[in-house]
Design an enzyme around this catalytic site. Structure first.
Site, PDB file in Angstrom:
ATOM      1  CG  HIS A 287      18.885  14.744 -17.781  1.00 22.00           C
ATOM      2  ND1 HIS A 287      19.862  13.770 -17.858  1.00 22.00           N
ATOM      3  CD2 HIS A 287      18.518  14.998 -19.054  1.00 22.00           C
ATOM      4  CE1 HIS A 287      20.084  13.460 -19.131  1.00 22.00           C
ATOM      5  NE2 HIS A 287      19.263  14.188 -19.882  1.00 22.00           N
TER       6      HIS A 287
ATOM      7  CG  HIS B 298      14.719  15.649 -21.729  1.00 25.42           C
ATOM      8  ND1 HIS B 298      15.598  16.357 -22.510  1.00 25.42           N
ATOM      9  CD2 HIS B 298      15.349  14.500 -21.378  1.00 25.42           C
ATOM     10  CE1 HIS B 298      16.721  15.663 -22.639  1.00 25.42           C
ATOM     11  NE2 HIS B 298      16.586  14.535 -21.962  1.00 25.42           N
TER      12      HIS B 298
END
Length: 137
Positions: free
Chosen positions: A98, A100
């Site tokens: 992922h 940020h």
């Protein structure tokens, strides 16, 4: 494997979804560093970015500008940081790739960890070692 992000992707767990297409999803971070902190991730499970094919990495990062612009517009943030952690020692809490997007606000400020100061000779030696490793891959 019980992955929180896979559960969100498969609609088995709730999240505040801000973007979704056929291959990616973006959600609000449940424990934000700043207001608007969000996570962009592929729907296919990969633990680390180095586990992903290059085209999938490119596809992931191609979603970031649209989502970041939307976060900036919605929050009034002055800027943002992009972060991508790999492995526990790099502070990756959820083992699903992922990215940020962390909005930053001039009036609040932005703290960074203390930086190391390296000697030029050390940097030259390390750069050479990294280049040599790239050639062998």
């Amino acid at each position: 494997m019980d992955c929180i992000f896979c559960n969100i992707i498969n609609k088995k767990q709730d999240a505040h979804i801000i973007f979704e297409d056929e291959s990616h999803i973006a959600i609000m971070d449940k424990y934000p560093i700043q207001k608007g902190h969000s996570l962009v991730m592929p729907k296919l499970h990969h633990e680390k970015i180095i586990d992903m094919p290059n085209d999938e990495v490119g596809a992931l990062f191609s979603r970031v500008p649209l989502i970041a612009r939307s976060i900036l517009a919605a929050t009034g943030a002055d800027g943002f940081n992009i972060g991508q952690n790999n492995g526990k020692s790099a502070n990756q809490i959820i083992p699903h790739v992922h990215v940020h997007i962390i909005p930053r606000y001039h009036k609040i400020g932005n703290s960074w960890a203390r930086r190391m100061i390296s000697a030029n000779d050390d940097l030259d030696e390390l750069a050479k070692a990294i280049r040599n490793n790239m050639l062998s891959r």
